[in-house]
Design a protein around this motif. Structure first.
Motif, PDB file in Angstrom:
ATOM      1  N   LEU A 254      -5.572  20.894  30.014  1.00  0.00           N
ATOM      2  CA  LEU A 254      -5.906  19.993  28.916  1.00  0.00           C
ATOM      3  C   LEU A 254      -4.622  19.448  28.327  1.00  0.00           C
ATOM      4  O   LEU A 254      -3.790  20.197  27.821  1.00  0.00           O
ATOM      5  CB  LEU A 254      -6.714  20.733  27.843  1.00  0.00           C
TER       6      LEU A 254
ATOM      7  N   GLY B 295      -4.551  14.005  29.726  1.00  0.00           N
ATOM      8  CA  GLY B 295      -5.875  13.880  30.320  1.00  0.00           C
ATOM      9  C   GLY B 295      -6.429  15.262  30.562  1.00  0.00           C
ATOM     10  O   GLY B 295      -6.042  16.230  29.895  1.00  0.00           O
ATOM     11  N   ILE B 296      -7.351  15.392  31.503  1.00  0.00           N
ATOM     12  CA  ILE B 296      -7.859  16.694  31.919  1.00  0.00           C
ATOM     13  C   ILE B 296      -7.696  16.789  33.426  1.00  0.00           C
ATOM     14  O   ILE B 296      -8.273  15.995  34.175  1.00  0.00           O
ATOM     15  CB  ILE B 296      -9.336  16.897  31.547  1.00  0.00           C
TER      16      ILE B 296
ATOM     17  N   GLY C 218     -11.660  15.558  35.360  1.00  0.00           N
ATOM     18  CA  GLY C 218     -11.531  14.991  34.023  1.00  0.00           C
ATOM     19  C   GLY C 218     -12.127  13.600  33.913  1.00  0.00           C
ATOM     20  O   GLY C 218     -12.363  13.100  32.812  1.00  0.00           O
TER      21      GLY C 218
ATOM     22  N   GLU D  87     -12.301  13.118  29.884  1.00  0.00           N
ATOM     23  CA  GLU D  87     -10.977  13.321  29.302  1.00  0.00           C
ATOM     24  C   GLU D  87     -10.731  12.444  28.083  1.00  0.00           C
ATOM     25  O   GLU D  87      -9.839  12.735  27.284  1.00  0.00           O
ATOM     26  CB  GLU D  87      -9.887  13.130  30.344  1.00  0.00           C
TER      27      GLU D  87
ATOM     28  N   SER E 240      -9.863  15.888  26.005  1.00  0.00           N
ATOM     29  CA  SER E 240      -8.457  16.221  26.265  1.00  0.00           C
ATOM     30  C   SER E 240      -7.744  16.558  24.958  1.00  0.00           C
ATOM     31  O   SER E 240      -8.248  16.281  23.858  1.00  0.00           O
ATOM     32  CB  SER E 240      -7.753  15.043  26.939  1.00  0.00           C
ATOM     33  N   THR E 241      -6.561  17.129  25.080  1.00  0.00           N
ATOM     34  CA  THR E 241      -5.756  17.384  23.886  1.00  0.00           C
ATOM     35  C   THR E 241      -5.373  16.071  23.206  1.00  0.00           C
ATOM     36  O   THR E 241      -5.328  15.986  21.969  1.00  0.00           O
ATOM     37  CB  THR E 241      -4.488  18.164  24.267  1.00  0.00           C
TER      38      THR E 241
END
Length: 281
Positions: free
Chosen positions: A134, A137-138, A155, A165, A169-170
């Protein structure tokens, strides 16, 4: 044995020599920001800067945030579209110069191989394990019976009308200023979707956010599979890249369990030994 690994990400490019005996960095990693736009030439300059920082001479493994086959980058979701269809391994090898050949592979595949050999997935060769990174993106790495299915890029699955994502995602958490609770709910929906598709026994959650696993993993509910943070955290990509470089030099794809790989048969996605059949260059 020490081999150099570089992890190319959407926000940063980091690298270090890796001690493959221990499965850990042999020196503190060096990181530079990913240039914007992240064109091949600009990123190659940054990779050279990271490798030169250590005065490294010898094989180099590098990850890429997209599909990689035969050293060629096929997708570019979070970097410049100039990467699509590029012989990126040749570009990076040419930039680093003689004596520093580059082996290139998908970033999440690299992280997954490292976690399966040295980290949270070690000894989990039965059933299906999914390693997720993460970040910008993923990324995803899917292992069944200890074998990697390369370049899955999960993702980009559509989830409730959105690319996963873009929601879980983060970067999505940061851009949308989501609380840990709200973001964990999104991650939970994503994991539930993957569980429906693949029925894994284990999810390994990696990327930089894995350092804060206690803030969100306990908030995820209703998932049958075990969920654990990546043991190598955000260094997994560097370690996996070094594994690939070492295997590339031997012309044998790395196995997640560290055992010698047999010579690969005619290429099929199912039978190729724990590796992305075309990743090593």
């Amino acid at each position: 044995m020490r081999v150099f690994g570089v992890d190319i990400g959407g926000s940063g490019i980091k690298g270090a020599p890796v001690d493959l005996g221990r499965g850990d960095l042999a020196a503190e990693r060096y990181k530079v920001l990913t240039p914007h736009p992240a064109t091949p030439e600009a990123v190659a300059d940054c990779v050279q800067q990271v490798v030169d920082h250590f005065g490294w001479s010898g094989p180099v493994g590098a990850t890429f945030p997209g599909v990689v086959t035969g050293g060629t980058t096929r997708t570019a979701a979070n970097v410049d579209k100039g990467w699509i269809g590029l012989d990126a391994a040749a570009l990076l090898t040419g930039r680093l110069g003689a004596g520093r050949p580059v082996t290139l592979l998908n970033d999440a595949d690299a992280a997954g191989l490292a976690e399966m050999r040295y980290g949270a997935g070690r000894g989990r060769s039965d059933g299906t394990v999914i390693v997720l990174t993460l970040g910008t993106g993923i990324g995803s790495a899917v292992f069944t019976g200890g074998r990697l299915l390369a370049n899955t890029e999960l993702g980009h699955l559509e989830l409730h009308g959105h690319e996963a994502e873009k929601r879980a995602s983060t970067k999505a958490k940061e851009d949308q200023e989501l609380s840990w609770q709200r973001w964990a709910r999104r991650v939970q929906k994503y994991l539930a979707h993957l569980e429906m598709l693949f029925s894994p026994e284990l999810f390994v959650i990696g990327g930089g956010v894995s350092r804060k696993a206690e803030k969100f993993l306990p908030l995820i509910e209703g998932i049958r599979a075990e969920i654990v943070p990546a043991r190598l955290q955000n260094n997994a990509g560097i370690v996996g890249a070094a594994m690939a470089a070492h295997a590339g030099r031997a012309a044998v794809p790395p196995r997640a369990d560290g055992a010698p790989s047999p010579a690969p048969p005619a290429r099929t996605a199912v039978d190729s030994p724990v590796g992305w059949p075309d990743a090593a260059r």
